[in-house]
Design a protein around this motif. Structure first.
Motif, mmCIF file in Angstrom:
data_model
loop_
_atom_site.group_PDB
_atom_site.id
_atom_site.type_symbol
_atom_site.label_atom_id
_atom_site.label_comp_id
_atom_site.label_asym_id
_atom_site.label_seq_id
_atom_site.Cartn_x
_atom_site.Cartn_y
_atom_site.Cartn_z
ATOM 1 N N PRO A 34 -49.422 111.951 1.068
ATOM 2 C CA PRO A 34 -49.413 110.528 0.700
ATOM 3 C C PRO A 34 -50.812 110.050 0.320
ATOM 4 C CG PRO A 34 -49.317 110.782 3.091
ATOM 5 C CD PRO A 34 -49.353 112.168 2.520
ATOM 6 N N GLU A 46 -64.290 105.686 5.691
ATOM 7 C CA GLU A 46 -62.851 105.761 5.432
ATOM 8 C C GLU A 46 -62.157 106.443 6.605
ATOM 9 O OE1 GLU A 46 -60.275 106.982 1.643
ATOM 10 O OE2 GLU A 46 -61.236 108.737 2.537
ATOM 11 N N ILE A 68 -62.850 110.417 7.509
ATOM 12 C CA ILE A 68 -62.331 111.181 8.660
ATOM 13 C C ILE A 68 -60.887 111.628 8.408
ATOM 14 C CG2 ILE A 68 -61.967 111.136 11.167
ATOM 15 C CD1 ILE A 68 -63.803 108.636 11.241
ATOM 16 N N GLU A 69 -60.623 112.893 8.675
ATOM 17 C CA GLU A 69 -59.258 113.434 8.512
ATOM 18 C C GLU A 69 -58.956 114.373 9.669
ATOM 19 O OE1 GLU A 69 -56.572 112.981 6.347
ATOM 20 O OE2 GLU A 69 -55.706 114.337 7.821
ATOM 21 N N GLY A 81 -61.269 115.640 12.433
ATOM 22 C CA GLY A 81 -60.988 115.233 13.811
ATOM 23 C C GLY A 81 -60.158 113.970 13.868
ATOM 24 N N ASP A 82 -59.772 113.602 15.071
ATOM 25 C CA ASP A 82 -59.003 112.378 15.274
ATOM 26 C C ASP A 82 -59.948 111.189 15.167
ATOM 27 O OD1 ASP A 82 -57.568 110.178 16.340
ATOM 28 O OD2 ASP A 82 -56.237 111.580 17.356
ATOM 29 N N ASP A 103 -56.787 103.785 6.313
ATOM 30 C CA ASP A 103 -55.591 104.287 5.627
ATOM 31 C C ASP A 103 -55.084 105.536 6.347
ATOM 32 O OD1 ASP A 103 -53.589 104.617 3.758
ATOM 33 O OD2 ASP A 103 -54.868 105.553 2.254
ATOM 34 N N ALA A 104 -54.769 105.388 7.644
ATOM 35 C CA ALA A 104 -54.292 106.544 8.430
ATOM 36 C C ALA A 104 -53.038 106.117 9.198
ATOM 37 C CB ALA A 104 -55.407 107.034 9.342
ATOM 38 N N ALA A 105 -52.834 106.654 10.409
ATOM 39 C CA ALA A 105 -51.603 106.369 11.155
ATOM 40 C C ALA A 105 -51.419 104.857 11.345
ATOM 41 C CB ALA A 105 -51.662 107.072 12.504
ATOM 42 N N PHE A 162 -58.019 101.437 15.434
ATOM 43 C CA PHE A 162 -59.026 101.801 14.424
ATOM 44 C C PHE A 162 -59.932 100.598 14.161
ATOM 45 C CE2 PHE A 162 -55.662 104.813 12.386
ATOM 46 C CZ PHE A 162 -56.045 105.850 13.216
HETATM 47 N N1 SAM Z 1 -56.755 107.588 1.861
HETATM 48 C C1 SAM Z 1 -56.023 108.712 1.298
HETATM 49 C C2 SAM Z 1 -55.903 108.522 -0.195
HETATM 50 O O1 SAM Z 1 -55.417 107.453 -0.626
HETATM 51 O O2 SAM Z 1 -56.283 109.431 -0.941
HETATM 52 C C3 SAM Z 1 -54.651 108.833 1.888
HETATM 53 C C4 SAM Z 1 -54.618 108.940 3.368
HETATM 54 S S1 SAM Z 1 -53.024 109.346 3.986
HETATM 55 C C5 SAM Z 1 -52.082 107.913 3.665
HETATM 56 C C6 SAM Z 1 -53.302 109.224 5.716
HETATM 57 C C7 SAM Z 1 -54.096 110.392 6.264
HETATM 58 O O3 SAM Z 1 -54.598 110.005 7.542
HETATM 59 C C8 SAM Z 1 -53.288 111.655 6.464
HETATM 60 O O4 SAM Z 1 -53.855 112.723 5.759
HETATM 61 C C9 SAM Z 1 -53.322 111.886 7.980
HETATM 62 O O5 SAM Z 1 -53.409 113.258 8.338
HETATM 63 C C10 SAM Z 1 -54.573 111.133 8.382
HETATM 64 N N2 SAM Z 1 -54.566 110.621 9.754
HETATM 65 C C11 SAM Z 1 -53.555 110.020 10.420
HETATM 66 N N3 SAM Z 1 -53.944 109.641 11.637
HETATM 67 C C12 SAM Z 1 -55.227 110.026 11.771
HETATM 68 C C13 SAM Z 1 -56.168 109.938 12.821
HETATM 69 N N4 SAM Z 1 -55.855 109.390 13.997
HETATM 70 N N5 SAM Z 1 -57.396 110.442 12.604
HETATM 71 C C14 SAM Z 1 -57.717 111.014 11.420
HETATM 72 N N6 SAM Z 1 -56.870 111.125 10.397
HETATM 73 C C15 SAM Z 1 -55.635 110.642 10.562
#
Ligand code: SAM
Length: 213
Positions: free
Chosen positions: A33, A57, A81-82, A109-110, A131-133, A140
């Protein structure tokens, strides 16, 4: 926003670089996504206008939005962060291939841990993109807020989540908790004493929160 309206906004966008189209196609093929075209175009415009020296980000995925934000203001430097190792490695590969590695640092990392670490290291930022969970946006925000400079901006994506946030009677059971959390998050943003927030129904809903004190 209606599909027709969103399609129109996307159709009106100017031609983009080949690497952008290729990265979008890769995300689609691998089911990753990423921000939709109209949404990222809007975020890029905010970056262009606010010219943040440092961007943070939360949620890199494969590096699409980080690369596009950098394109909007090549003077910015970005920390992103990813938590998913495969996506993290994909992002690093693409960023290296496009020769942007001196401008974008990807952290594996988280975000709940990494935001804390960045804060303890006294990092500060001018723009923060969340833009994560979606169920963890509140947390966040709480961790990121102390690192945002005055007059900085927090951009939160997906705050209208498929329209369900504005239409809570019709939420499928599996999304109920997340939608409820997003509603609470939006309410917190709108009433925060240090921020002024505007929610824009573009893409999946983008909240722009300006830190005035
Ligand atoms: N910003 C990206 C883009 O538009 O190109 C899309 C990001 S995608 C919607 C959300 C990402 O956040 C996923 O790859 C997921 O693995 C990551 N994610 C979810 N919860 C996270 C957390 N607690 N820490 C780091 N990454 C996280």
């Amino acid at each position: 926003m209606s599909e027709k309206l969103n399609n129109y906004l996307i159709e009106t966008l100017p031609q983009q670089h080949q690497w952008v189209t290729e990265l979008e196609a890769k995300a689609k093929a691998d089911n990753v996504p990423i921000m939709d075209r109209a949404g990222i175009h809007f975020v890029m415009q905010l970056v262009r206008m606010s010219k943040p020296a440092r961007i943070l980000e939360v949620g890199t995925a494969i590096g699409y939005s980080a690369l596009r934000m950098l394109d909007a203001n090549p003077d910015s430097s970005i920390v992103t962060i990813e938590k998913d190792k495969e996506r993290y490695e994909e992002a690093i590969t693409t960023i290296d291939k496009l020769n942007r590695q001196s401008k974008i640092e990807v952290i594996l990392g988280d975000a709940l841990d990494k935001l804390m670490e960045l804060s303890l290291q006294k990092n500060t930022f001018d723009l923060i993109f969340i833009d994560a969970a979606k169920g963890q946006y509140q947390r966040f925000f709480e961790l990121a807020d102390p690192m945002l400079n005055k007059n900085g901006i927090i951009i939160s994506d997906n705050v209208l989540f498929r329209g369900y946030v504005a239409n809570p009677e019709n939420v499928p059971k599996r999304y109920e908790k997340m939608v409820e959390r997003l509603r609470k998050y939006n309410e917190m943003l709108m009433n925060h004493p240090n921020y002024t927030t505007s929610i824009v129904p573009i893409g999946d809903g983008v909240a722009i929160s300006y830190k005035q004190s």
